[in-house]
Design an enzyme around this catalytic site. Structure first.
Site, short mmCIF file in Angstrom:
data_model
loop_
_atom_site.label_atom_id
_atom_site.label_comp_id
_atom_site.label_asym_id
_atom_site.label_seq_id
_atom_site.Cartn_x
_atom_site.Cartn_y
_atom_site.Cartn_z
N GLY A 17 1.35 -0.06 -4.18
CA GLY A 17 0.93 -1.16 -5.06
C GLY A 17 1.39 -1.05 -6.50
O GLY A 17 0.73 -1.56 -7.40
N ARG A 70 0.43 -11.82 16.14
CA ARG A 70 0.74 -12.15 14.75
C ARG A 70 0.08 -13.45 14.30
O ARG A 70 -0.38 -13.57 13.17
CB ARG A 70 2.26 -12.24 14.59
N MET A 95 4.23 -5.27 4.52
CA MET A 95 5.13 -4.88 5.59
C MET A 95 4.87 -5.64 6.90
O MET A 95 4.95 -5.06 7.98
CB MET A 95 5.02 -3.36 5.83
N HIS A 114 12.36 -7.73 -2.94
CA HIS A 114 13.12 -6.90 -2.00
C HIS A 114 13.98 -5.92 -2.82
O HIS A 114 14.65 -6.34 -3.75
CB HIS A 114 14.01 -7.81 -1.14
N VAL A 149 14.35 -13.00 7.76
CA VAL A 149 13.95 -11.76 7.10
C VAL A 149 14.79 -11.60 5.83
O VAL A 149 16.00 -11.40 5.90
CB VAL A 149 14.14 -10.54 8.04
N ASP A 150 14.15 -11.75 4.67
CA ASP A 150 14.81 -11.60 3.36
C ASP A 150 15.96 -12.59 3.16
O ASP A 150 16.98 -12.25 2.56
CB ASP A 150 15.32 -10.15 3.18
N GLU A 179 12.05 -3.77 -10.63
CA GLU A 179 11.12 -4.63 -9.88
C GLU A 179 9.92 -4.99 -10.74
O GLU A 179 9.45 -6.13 -10.75
CB GLU A 179 10.63 -3.92 -8.60
C1 GRF Z 1 8.97 -2.15 -3.27
O1 GRF Z 1 10.16 -1.41 -3.34
C2 GRF Z 1 9.25 -3.56 -2.81
O2 GRF Z 1 10.49 -4.02 -3.26
C3 GRF Z 1 9.27 -3.41 -1.31
O3 GRF Z 1 8.23 -2.50 -1.05
C4 GRF Z 1 8.05 -1.64 -2.17
C5 GRF Z 1 6.61 -1.73 -2.56
O4 GRF Z 1 6.28 -0.82 -3.55
N1 GRF Z 1 9.15 -4.68 -0.68
P1 GRF Z 1 4.87 -0.87 -4.25
O5 GRF Z 1 3.81 -0.82 -3.16
O6 GRF Z 1 4.79 -2.12 -5.05
O7 GRF Z 1 4.82 0.36 -5.12
#
Ligand code: GRF
Length: 220
Positions: A17, A70, A95, A114, A149-150, A179
């Site tokens: 997180g 799902r 995920m 991503h 997916v992405d 990010e």
């Molecule tokens: C990040 O690298 C994000 O891009 C990917 O999962 C990771 C999550 O990291 N989808 P965090 O839980 O926010 O530290």
């Protein structure tokens, strides 16, 4: 007195997180015209739940293992998001694949981050994929979620160099720093209602004015 309505975010996470934390921090400091109204995790051990608790935010675990398929898991997730009045769904290391039912409940209102420069390296373990491929640059992408997916329309990206002595961990850490910058930026652009999806492309209104902020790392 001007009253600004804040964009109501539902953040979905499965892991530590740190992206959630950057959004929490920027909401708290007033940099974002947004508020987190729900943090939802599918994994009871997610660090994201603890971060939400520490920040005093509403949080909930809906464990996908408790559902047969799902669709029924997504129905429960959508119900919780709707109950909380979520306007923008923010996937931050969530995920699970998003079903059509979920997409239909929040049309053009689900975004994801991503850790690769899409369309290169979709899927999992993408920092390792970039290293193994011998890419000289890597990065991260914030995009709208569609049924692939992405594959959804790209809002914002940041680039980092790949060094000869990089490991998966060192490259991941460099990408993660970016990010934490671009995810809040993308949310703020949506909060300001500047983001338009036009087919595959996303147009950001007033982008000229914000251009330097959209290049990550900024040009000197
Ligand atoms: C990040 O690298 C994000 O891009 C990917 O999962 C990771 C999550 O990291 N989808 P965090 O839980 O926010 O530290």
């Amino acid at each position: 007195m001007t009253v600004t309505t804040k964009l109501r975010l539902g953040v979905l996470a499965s892991g530590s997180g740190t992206n959630l934390q950057s959004i929490i921090d920027q909401c708290q400091s007033g940099q974002l015209d947004a508020e987190i109204v729900l943090v939802l995790c599918n994994n009871p051990d997610a660090g994201a739940l603890e971060r939400a608790g520490q920040a005093g935010l509403p949080h909930l675990c809906i464990n996908h293992r408790d559902f047969d398929d799902r669709q029924s898991f997504d129905r429960a997730v959508v119900a919780a998001l709707k109950d909380a009045g979520v306007e923008l769904v923010v996937l931050a290391g969530f995920m699970r694949i998003i079903s059509d039912l979920f997409l239909a409940a929040f049309p053009q209102r689900i975004i994801n981050i991503h850790p690769a420069l899409l369309p290169a390296f979709p899927g999992l373990h993408v920092q390792k994929q970039a290293l193994d491929y011998g890419a000289r640059f890597a990065g991260c992408t914030v995009h709208f979620v569609d049924s692939g997916v992405d594959t959804g329309p790209i809002i914002i990206q940041a680039i980092v160099p790949v060094f000869d002595d990089d490991t998966e961990d060192s490259l991941s850490a460099r990408i993660l720093q970016q990010e934490h910058k671009i995810y809040p930026q993308a949310i703020q652009l949506i909060a300001e209602d500047r983001v338009r999806i036009e087919g595959r492309r996303v147009r950001i209104e007033g982008a000229e004015k914000y251009l330097s902020a959209l290049i990550n790392p900024p040009l000197k």
